[in-house]
Scaffold this motif. Structure first.
Motif, PDB file in Angstrom:
ATOM      1  N   GLY A  78       0.820  -1.203   0.000  1.00 31.51           N
ATOM      2  CA  GLY A  78       0.000   0.000   0.000  1.00 31.51           C
ATOM      3  C   GLY A  78       0.848   1.244   0.000  1.00 31.51           C
ATOM      4  N   ILE A  79       0.317   2.309  -0.562  1.00 32.47           N
ATOM      5  CA  ILE A  79       0.998   3.598  -0.481  1.00 32.47           C
ATOM      6  C   ILE A  79       0.854   4.101   0.942  1.00 32.47           C
ATOM      7  N   PRO A  80       1.942   4.526   1.597  1.00 34.79           N
ATOM      8  CA  PRO A  80       1.826   5.031   2.967  1.00 34.79           C
ATOM      9  C   PRO A  80       0.742   6.097   3.072  1.00 34.79           C
ATOM     10  N   GLU A  81       0.033   6.077   4.185  1.00 34.15           N
ATOM     11  CA  GLU A  81      -1.172   6.901   4.336  1.00 34.15           C
ATOM     12  C   GLU A  81      -0.919   8.372   4.044  1.00 34.15           C
ATOM     13  N   ARG A  82       0.187   8.935   4.512  1.00 33.74           N
ATOM     14  CA  ARG A  82       0.429  10.368   4.331  1.00 33.74           C
ATOM     15  C   ARG A  82       0.973  10.696   2.945  1.00 33.74           C
ATOM     16  N   LEU A  83       1.203   9.684   2.120  1.00 38.69           N
ATOM     17  CA  LEU A  83       1.714   9.923   0.771  1.00 38.69           C
ATOM     18  C   LEU A  83       0.673   9.617  -0.295  1.00 38.69           C
ATOM     19  N   GLN A  84      -0.435   8.976   0.077  1.00 34.58           N
ATOM     20  CA  GLN A  84      -1.428   8.567  -0.910  1.00 34.58           C
ATOM     21  C   GLN A  84      -2.491   9.642  -1.102  1.00 34.58           C
ATOM     22  N   ASN A  85      -3.176   9.560  -2.235  1.00 36.89           N
ATOM     23  CA  ASN A  85      -4.231  10.522  -2.565  1.00 36.89           C
ATOM     24  C   ASN A  85      -5.364   9.781  -3.283  1.00 36.89           C
ATOM     25  N   TYR A  86      -5.763   8.636  -2.731  1.00 41.60           N
ATOM     26  CA  TYR A  86      -6.699   7.736  -3.395  1.00 41.60           C
ATOM     27  C   TYR A  86      -8.082   8.338  -3.615  1.00 41.60           C
ATOM     28  N   ASN A  87      -8.460   9.331  -2.837  1.00 35.64           N
ATOM     29  CA  ASN A  87      -9.800   9.894  -2.973  1.00 35.64           C
ATOM     30  C   ASN A  87      -9.948  10.795  -4.195  1.00 35.64           C
ATOM     31  N   ASP A  88      -8.876  10.930  -4.961  1.00 33.57           N
ATOM     32  CA  ASP A  88      -8.865  11.817  -6.121  1.00 33.57           C
ATOM     33  C   ASP A  88      -8.823  10.980  -7.404  1.00 33.57           C
ATOM     34  N   SER A  89      -9.690  11.281  -8.354  1.00 30.69           N
ATOM     35  CA  SER A  89      -9.780  10.474  -9.581  1.00 30.69           C
ATOM     36  C   SER A  89      -8.507  10.559 -10.424  1.00 30.69           C
ATOM     37  N   ILE A  90      -7.845  11.711 -10.427  1.00 30.01           N
ATOM     38  CA  ILE A  90      -6.599  11.860 -11.192  1.00 30.01           C
ATOM     39  C   ILE A  90      -5.528  10.936 -10.627  1.00 30.01           C
ATOM     40  N   SER A  91      -5.429  10.877  -9.297  1.00 29.05           N
ATOM     41  CA  SER A  91      -4.448   9.982  -8.672  1.00 29.05           C
ATOM     42  C   SER A  91      -4.821   8.525  -8.897  1.00 29.05           C
ATOM     43  N   GLN A  92      -6.101   8.202  -8.820  1.00 25.83           N
ATOM     44  CA  GLN A  92      -6.525   6.823  -9.035  1.00 25.83           C
ATOM     45  C   GLN A  92      -6.159   6.334 -10.436  1.00 25.83           C
ATOM     46  N   SER A  93      -6.255   7.214 -11.412  1.00 23.44           N
ATOM     47  CA  SER A  93      -5.963   6.826 -12.799  1.00 23.44           C
ATOM     48  C   SER A  93      -4.478   6.909 -13.126  1.00 23.44           C
ATOM     49  N   MET A  94      -3.668   7.364 -12.171  1.00 22.09           N
ATOM     50  CA  MET A  94      -2.220   7.535 -12.366  1.00 22.09           C
ATOM     51  C   MET A  94      -1.929   8.432 -13.577  1.00 22.09           C
ATOM     52  N   THR A  95      -2.726   9.487 -13.712  1.00 19.97           N
ATOM     53  CA  THR A  95      -2.469  10.515 -14.719  1.00 19.97           C
ATOM     54  C   THR A  95      -1.421  11.468 -14.179  1.00 19.97           C
ATOM     55  N   ARG A  96      -0.434  11.795 -14.995  1.00 23.38           N
ATOM     56  CA  ARG A  96       0.615  12.712 -14.533  1.00 23.38           C
ATOM     57  C   ARG A  96      -0.018  14.052 -14.164  1.00 23.38           C
ATOM     58  N   PRO A  97       0.189  14.543 -12.948  1.00 27.29           N
ATOM     59  CA  PRO A  97      -0.511  15.755 -12.495  1.00 27.29           C
ATOM     60  C   PRO A  97       0.068  17.031 -13.107  1.00 27.29           C
ATOM     61  N   SER A  98      -0.758  18.037 -13.144  1.00 26.85           N
ATOM     62  CA  SER A  98      -0.333  19.368 -13.601  1.00 26.85           C
ATOM     63  C   SER A  98      -1.241  20.410 -12.967  1.00 26.85           C
ATOM     64  N   LEU A  99      -0.771  21.631 -12.908  1.00 28.20           N
ATOM     65  CA  LEU A  99      -1.597  22.730 -12.424  1.00 28.20           C
ATOM     66  C   LEU A  99      -2.674  23.044 -13.459  1.00 28.20           C
ATOM     67  N   PRO A 100      -3.813  23.588 -13.036  1.00 28.14           N
ATOM     68  CA  PRO A 100      -4.855  23.914 -14.013  1.00 28.14           C
ATOM     69  C   PRO A 100      -4.370  24.943 -15.037  1.00 28.14           C
ATOM     70  N   GLN A 101      -4.888  24.855 -16.228  1.00 24.76           N
ATOM     71  CA  GLN A 101      -4.448  25.746 -17.293  1.00 24.76           C
ATOM     72  C   GLN A 101      -4.727  27.208 -16.964  1.00 24.76           C
ATOM     73  N   ASN A 102      -5.770  27.482 -16.207  1.00 25.30           N
ATOM     74  CA  ASN A 102      -6.111  28.860 -15.857  1.00 25.30           C
ATOM     75  C   ASN A 102      -5.526  29.279 -14.512  1.00 25.30           C
ATOM     76  N   PHE A 103      -4.454  28.618 -14.084  1.00 23.81           N
ATOM     77  CA  PHE A 103      -3.885  28.868 -12.760  1.00 23.81           C
ATOM     78  C   PHE A 103      -3.595  30.346 -12.529  1.00 23.81           C
ATOM     79  N   GLU A 104      -3.014  31.025 -13.507  1.00 27.27           N
ATOM     80  CA  GLU A 104      -2.623  32.424 -13.331  1.00 27.27           C
ATOM     81  C   GLU A 104      -3.830  33.339 -13.174  1.00 27.27           C
ATOM     82  N   GLN A 105      -5.003  32.890 -13.632  1.00 23.76           N
ATOM     83  CA  GLN A 105      -6.197  33.716 -13.512  1.00 23.76           C
ATOM     84  C   GLN A 105      -6.932  33.512 -12.182  1.00 23.76           C
ATOM     85  N   LEU A 106      -6.502  32.528 -11.403  1.00 22.82           N
ATOM     86  CA  LEU A 106      -7.155  32.254 -10.128  1.00 22.82           C
ATOM     87  C   LEU A 106      -6.739  33.274  -9.073  1.00 22.82           C
TER      88      LEU A 106
END
Length: 560
Positions: A361-389
């Motif tokens: 198992g991924i150690p509890e403080r390192l896992q992010n299973y509740n997130d669909s992006i992490s579940q699918s093992m998609t390489r993460p990135s900041l949102p495209q509109n990050f600078e507008q936030l």
């Protein structure tokens, strides 16, 4: 006694893992005026211990924080009186020095299971004395197993003593290792530093998991296990070590430590699979009440347990893993080239030897299973509109990005450096198998819903879970399944409400808060309760919520 600086040393635990009954099955109607504090850093570290000023009067008591419920009980569990002069005498003798050479003795830290003292001698030599709290279980087994585990992994530890000595307490002396907790610098890490440190962590895990053991349970010195009595251990090739009883906390929690049940060593995977459930059945029979639903589900689990052994033999070999691998238990230092290096892994208390099919198992403080992006093992990135936030939205986006990044690179490094663990992680039914094992072993907390939901899922995925062959020995009525799933949905809502309560009030595990924040957090807790009860009056639920309010003091004896 000279001692080299080595990788595995000074174990400090994050929290005393006490069990608390689940919430009653209702949702909290939170008023819209209650909001959670805005995040300023990603994944705020949970403090495993606090640096203490030298104060003789508080050597015996817990002073690092308080609890917003059952505060008096938590402090009583952690009060340990001992002979300070006797401990100093033994410390000096352990390194062939005179007690007169000790120039400073101070409480250095307080973890979940132990109090840590820093001893400084003339010439600058420093050492650690670690004393377990009275509530730490399984008493001598936990300490003896941890000492053997650290020594086996080439830590520098030179003396373990049981209570019958001039210090009037059991203790461990060990080397003091410099460096800082990873949790202190983790919030400031960028992507490069996160990836570098995660790679080192996974490489260390791979080295540890490459060691095969002849049986399951926990590690001991043969001479220590002989003193503790009971079933003989199974020796390693280095016969000073052996595998003995499993020290995982659920097997010993509360009055379970009084049970005469099989806790290992496990000579088969099936023996490891069933020990926790049989322990809990023995507890219910000896100390329990009319708890037929829970006992029925435990017996259902025991019927399917032999079929949970996978066909891949690699997943069935007994290996050891760190029991709580997280940022507070990792010591790092900065090298001359400014790179961060992992120099120590702390807190080996309750380390267990189990097959990867159960320990992966991924150690509890390192896992992010509740997130669909992490579940699918998609390489993460900041949102495209990050600078507008706006700044608040950017802070939340960064926090989510780094949570995803940590999860992603832990798995990718595991794929590259730890084939065995990666195979267990990617087993299609591995998570279901581990949930069944965990929920069947966990101490009863007032309900049996989680185990029943797992059992239903097992019946629905029986062929995939077992690889075919024998038919499933258990079944559920369709109406029972529908009602159970509805109840599970309600329980999930209650769990989410409790998590929202925790985030809104800002308290840690078991209701822990720092001493300086205690009055403020208690006032905030009272205000939230008043607001929730006022809102609940409209639906007529106020009385029920007041009775089951999760942050009030409660009698824990029934769950011990």
């Amino acid at each position: 006694m000279p001692c080299p600086r080595l990788i595995f040393s000074v174990p400090i635990s994050p929290s005393l893992r006490r069990y608390r009954p689940s919430l009653s099955l209702f949702s909290f109607p939170f008023p819209s005026s209650i909001s959670t504090p805005s995040p300023t850093t990603r994944s705020p570290p949970r403090r495993a211990f606090s640096i203490m000023a030298n104060s003789h009067h508080d050597l015996f008591d817990y002073t690092s924080g308080r609890w917003i419920y059952n505060d008096a009980l938590r402090h009583a569990e952690r009060r340990r009186v001992f002979n300070v002069d006797g401990l100093c005498q033994l410390a000096a003798e352990s390194v062939n020095r005179s007690p007169d050479d000790i120039v400073n003795f101070e409480k250095f830290a307080e973890g979940g299971f132990n109090r840590i003292f820093l001893i400084t001698l003339r010439g600058g030599f420093q050492m650690i004395a670690r004393i377990p709290y009275p509530v730490t279980v399984p008493n001598y087994h936990a300490v003896a197993s941890e000492v053997a585990t650290m020594s086996f992994l080439r830590s520098c530890i030179w003396l373990l003593a049981y209570p019958d000595n001039v210090a009037e307490t059991e203790f461990v002396f060990m080397e003091f290792v410099g460096g800082i907790k990873l949790s202190n610098v983790w919030p400031d890490f960028g992507e490069k530093e996160i990836i570098q440190v995660l790679r080192q962590i996974v490489e260390l895990e791979s080295k540890i998991m490459s060691i095969s053991f002849p049986a399951g349970g926990s590690l001991y010195y043969a001479k220590d296990l002989e003193k503790l009595g009971g079933r003989p251990g199974i020796p390693l090739a280095d016969e000073q070590f052996c595998v003995g009883p499993d020290v995982r906390l659920p097997l010993w929690f509360g009055r379970r430590s009084q049970l005469d049940v099989d806790r290992g060593p496990y000579e088969s995977v099936e023996a490891a699979l069933v020990s926790g459930a049989r322990k809990e059945l023995a507890y219910l029979e000896q100390f329990g009440q009319p708890l037929l639903p829970f006992q029925r589900n435990l017996n259902r689990y025991l019927l399917i347990a032999p079929s949970l052994v996978p066909r891949d033999p690699a997943l069935c070999h007994f290996r050891i893993r760190h029991p709580d691998l997280q940022q507070n238990n990792i010591i790092v230092s900065r090298s001359p080239d400014s790179k961060w290096r992992v120099v120590a892994l702390l807190d080996w208390q309750h380390a267990s030897i189990l097959p990867p099919l159960l320990s992966a198992g991924i150690p509890e403080r390192l896992q992010n299973y509740n997130d669909s992006i992490s579940q699918s093992m998609t390489r993460p990135s900041l949102p495209q509109n990050f600078e507008q936030l706006d700044k608040r939205e950017q802070s939340r986006a960064k926090e989510l990005y780094y949570d995803r990044l940590t999860h992603y690179h832990y798995v990718k490094h595991t794929e590259e450096h730890n084939d065995l663990h990666y195979a267990a992680l990617t087993d299609p039914v591995g998570m279901l198998r581990r949930r069944l094992f965990y929920h069947a072993s966990a101490p009863w907390e007032g309900e049996t819903l989680a185990l029943k939901v797992d059992l239903i899922e097992a019946t629905e995925n029986w062929e995939t879970l077992t690889g075919g062959g024998a038919s499933c020995p258990i079944s559920f009525d369709p109406k029972d399944v529908r009602e159970t799933m509805k109840l599970d949905e309600v329980q999930r809502g209650a769990d989410e409400a409790l998590e929202g309560l925790r985030n809104g009030i800002s308290f840690g595990p078991e209701g822990w808060v720092s001493s300086k924040d205690y009055e403020e957090v208690v006032a905030r807790s009272k205000l939230v309760k008043e607001q929730v009860l006022a809102a609940a009056e409209l639906g007529g639920e106020a009385a029920e919520i007041a009775v089951h309010w999760p942050l009030d003091d409660m009698d824990e004896e029934i769950y011990a």
